[in-house]
Scaffold this motif. Structure first.
Motif, PDB file in Angstrom:
ATOM      1  N   GLY A  73       0.791  -1.256   0.035  1.00  0.00           N
ATOM      2  CA  GLY A  73      -0.094   0.059  -0.059  1.00  0.00           C
ATOM      3  C   GLY A  73       0.898   1.319  -0.139  1.00  0.00           C
ATOM      4  O   GLY A  73       1.802   1.343   0.761  1.00  0.00           O
ATOM      5  N   ARG A  74       0.569   2.064  -0.896  1.00  0.00           N
ATOM      6  CA  ARG A  74       1.373   3.297  -1.238  1.00  0.00           C
ATOM      7  C   ARG A  74       1.127   4.325   0.081  1.00  0.00           C
ATOM      8  O   ARG A  74       2.352   4.810   0.500  1.00  0.00           O
ATOM      9  CB  ARG A  74       0.984   3.998  -2.440  1.00  0.00           C
ATOM     10  N   THR A  75       0.111   4.311   0.662  1.00  0.00           N
ATOM     11  CA  THR A  75      -0.128   5.162   1.662  1.00  0.00           C
ATOM     12  C   THR A  75       0.091   4.341   3.317  1.00  0.00           C
ATOM     13  O   THR A  75       0.851   4.941   4.034  1.00  0.00           O
ATOM     14  CB  THR A  75      -1.800   5.832   1.723  1.00  0.00           C
ATOM     15  N   SER A  76      -0.261   3.479   3.143  1.00  0.00           N
ATOM     16  CA  SER A  76      -0.534   2.688   4.584  1.00  0.00           C
ATOM     17  C   SER A  76       1.082   1.866   4.779  1.00  0.00           C
ATOM     18  O   SER A  76       1.462   1.849   6.145  1.00  0.00           O
ATOM     19  CB  SER A  76      -1.550   1.472   4.672  1.00  0.00           C
ATOM     20  N   GLY A  77       1.547   1.616   3.686  1.00  0.00           N
ATOM     21  CA  GLY A  77       2.761   0.429   3.871  1.00  0.00           C
ATOM     22  C   GLY A  77       2.405  -0.616   4.171  1.00  0.00           C
ATOM     23  O   GLY A  77       3.193  -1.565   4.413  1.00  0.00           O
ATOM     24  N   ALA A  78       1.307  -1.011   4.036  1.00  0.00           N
ATOM     25  CA  ALA A  78       0.670  -2.515   4.272  1.00  0.00           C
ATOM     26  C   ALA A  78       1.302  -3.463   3.059  1.00  0.00           C
ATOM     27  O   ALA A  78       1.667  -2.988   2.041  1.00  0.00           O
ATOM     28  CB  ALA A  78      -0.619  -2.672   4.240  1.00  0.00           C
ATOM     29  N   VAL A  79       1.634  -4.708   3.670  1.00  0.00           N
ATOM     30  CA  VAL A  79       2.030  -5.486   2.660  1.00  0.00           C
ATOM     31  C   VAL A  79       1.340  -6.954   2.812  1.00  0.00           C
ATOM     32  O   VAL A  79       1.223  -7.260   3.837  1.00  0.00           O
ATOM     33  CB  VAL A  79       3.532  -5.831   3.113  1.00  0.00           C
ATOM     34  N   LYS A  80       1.278  -7.532   1.767  1.00  0.00           N
ATOM     35  CA  LYS A  80       0.515  -8.577   1.508  1.00  0.00           C
ATOM     36  C   LYS A  80       1.330  -9.379   0.413  1.00  0.00           C
ATOM     37  O   LYS A  80       1.821  -9.065  -0.381  1.00  0.00           O
ATOM     38  CB  LYS A  80      -0.731  -8.503   0.743  1.00  0.00           C
ATOM     39  N   ARG A  81       1.840 -10.704   0.999  1.00  0.00           N
ATOM     40  CA  ARG A  81       2.674 -11.527   0.123  1.00  0.00           C
ATOM     41  C   ARG A  81       2.065 -12.818  -0.240  1.00  0.00           C
ATOM     42  O   ARG A  81       1.291 -13.484   0.707  1.00  0.00           O
ATOM     43  CB  ARG A  81       3.771 -11.980   0.856  1.00  0.00           C
TER      44      ARG A  81
END
Lengths: 330, 167
Positions: A73-81
């Motif tokens: 996520g560009r705003t949150s920095g959340a990552v899903k792999r």
């Protein structure tokens, strides 16, 4: 006679059904050269998880290869792999329902998608826009987005630097807010606690849990301040074994679990049937009927503990929720 | 020439299911044996050439090609009507490129590793055979396997006891 036997042998041999698929993995997959035959594509440029939509990705490679899709996520920095080993990426192995691998959770934002392959230098990129956040399938006790829910009964010890409050300082876990617990209490392990009675949560149905304890999970996201390791979160689940509407600690079950959070946000999902009776932190025999009965759950307590001689202690928590049949997937 | 025997044999086999490819490995064996018997002593000399071959479809996959020339010599002595002593030497050369199958607990092939064979195995063997009754034979012996490979030598000694019934 000899020719008859020969004919029969040939007939039997010729009539045999044989498996024509090669045994084992294809040698061309093991020894062939890697090429991207079809570039990375996203099933839709926009996805509204709140509306039940899902996304998937596609690509095709020349050989069997270990791959990893990373959505950031560009705003949150959340990552899903999403990882896999295959020659093609499609709906069956790359479905994304908006869940997170590394916290925080995804917000409404543009996400970068990156596809990499083990042992190969190729990196394929794309983007996808999340227009609606994932809706959790869970009985949420609190996600602290709107402060601490009024249904909780808070208790804070008298001490120094006591912090029992909502915080929104990154890094975040679920949503924009989480609950911070911290302080120095030199005379007691207990720094503070939150109590939630079933009747306060829902006066009619309580927590609304089924009686199958192995299908019920308690979930929470926790972390500890990076330079500290003395914090303990003790979760207690009190059951009304005899159905009189009260909890008697001398004759009814209280199931507990201690969590010692690490420095990064981590989802803890605890199967209700795995909870034990703890006395001073050590497993002990149940006091009540010894049966895990989530439908009789009367009260949930979240206690924040720390050795009184160890000084200041601080932990954060977010998304306290029950889920059914599987851990919650934020 | 009295007491001399000669035989030749040609054999061909094929896989019925490919390993890692739809192409089937073909196996061939050509064998020539010469024997000579003089009273209670007999001698046998055998040369066998055995191959395994599969041309792989992709240029990137090595072709499976293994050659195994055998040389076997045996000297036997008939101690009595029922008792016999044999001493022999077998030498097998392995040369070429093949694939070792890696299997999981369910005996399924999960991987292949390419192997380059280049070694010679020497097997001296001695045995005593006893004709128990009719066409059945009890045999006891000792076999030594010595494998010489670049930089290493492995040696295994085995005793064996066998019972044969000849139909």
């Amino acid at each position: 006679m000899r020719y008859l036997l020969l004919s029969l042998t040939l007939l039997v041999f010729g009539g045999c059904q044989r498996d024509t698929d090669p045994a084992g993995p294809l040698l061309t997959d093991l020894y062939g050269s890697f090429r991207v035959l079809e570039p990375l594509a996203v099933s839709a440029s926009q996805v509204d998880f709140a509306n039940g939509e899902q996304a998937h990705f596609s690509a095709r490679m020349s050989i069997l290869v270990d791959w990893q899709l990373q959505i950031t996520g560009r705003t949150s920095g959340a990552v899903k792999r999403i990882t896999g080993r295959s020659r093609s990426i499609d709906l069956t192995n790359s479905r994304w329902l908006g869940e997170t691998t590394d916290f925080p959770t995804f917000g409404i934002e543009t996400c970068d998608v990156m596809l990499t392959f083990t042992g190969q230098s190729d990196t394929l990129r794309s983007t996808i826009e999340v227009t609606g956040k994932r809706v959790l399938e869970a009985i949420v006790l609190d996600n602290f987005e709107n402060g601490v829910a009024s249904t909780w009964i808070p208790f804070v010890q008298t001490g120094a630097e006591m912090k029992f409050r909502i915080d929104s300082t990154p890094p975040l876990a679920e949503g924009r807010n989480y609950y911070k617990m911290g302080g120095t209490v030199a005379w007691d392990w207990l720094k503070g606690m939150l109590t939630l009675n079933a009747t306060a949560y829902n006066s009619t149905n309580g927590f609304g849990l089924p009686n199958n304890a192995s299908a019920v999970y308690f979930n929470g996201i926790f972390r500890q301040r990076a330079d500290l390791n003395n914090g303990i979160i003790l979760l207690q689940f009190r059951e009304d074994d005899n159905g009189d509407g009260n909890f008697n600690q001398a004759s009814e079950d209280m199931w507990s679990v201690e969590i010692r959070p690490g420095a990064t946000w981590k989802l803890e999902s605890l199967r209700y049937s795995d909870l034990v009776t703890l006395v001073n932190g050590a497993p002990a025999s149940p006091v009540g009927n010894g049966v895990h009965e989530p439908h009789k759950l009367l009260r949930v307590d979240v206690l924040f503990l720390g050795n009184p001689t160890s000084g200041y202690t601080e932990c954060d928590m977010d998304l306290l929720a029950f889920s059914l049949n599987q851990p919650v997937q934020p | 020439m009295k007491g001399l025997s000669l035989s030749a044999r040609l054999q061909w086999f094929s896989e019925i299911r490919g390993s890692g490819t739809t192409a089937l490995t073909q196996f061939t064996r050509a064998e020539v044996t010469a024997g000579y018997q003089l009273k209670k002593v007999d001698a046998k000399l055998m040369y066998r050439h055995q191959t395994a071959f599969r041309a792989n479809e992709s240029a990137e996959v090595p072709t499976l090609s293994v050659q195994m020339p055998w040389l076997s010599a045996n000297l036997g002595y008939q101690l009595s009507n029922d008792l016999r002593f044999d001493a022999g030497l077998i030498q097998v050369r392995n040369n070429g490129t093949g694939f070792n199958a890696v299997r999981n607990a369910q005996n399924e092939i999960i991987d292949f590793t390419e192997v380059n064979y280049d070694y010679t195995e020497t097997l001296p063997v001695v045995s005593v055979s006893y004709k128990v009754f009719g066409k059945s034979t009890l045999q006891a012996g000792m076999l030594l396997s010595n494998v010489q490979q670049t930089g290493t030598t492995r040696s295994i000694r085995s005793g064996f006891l066998a019972y044969f019934i000849q139909f």
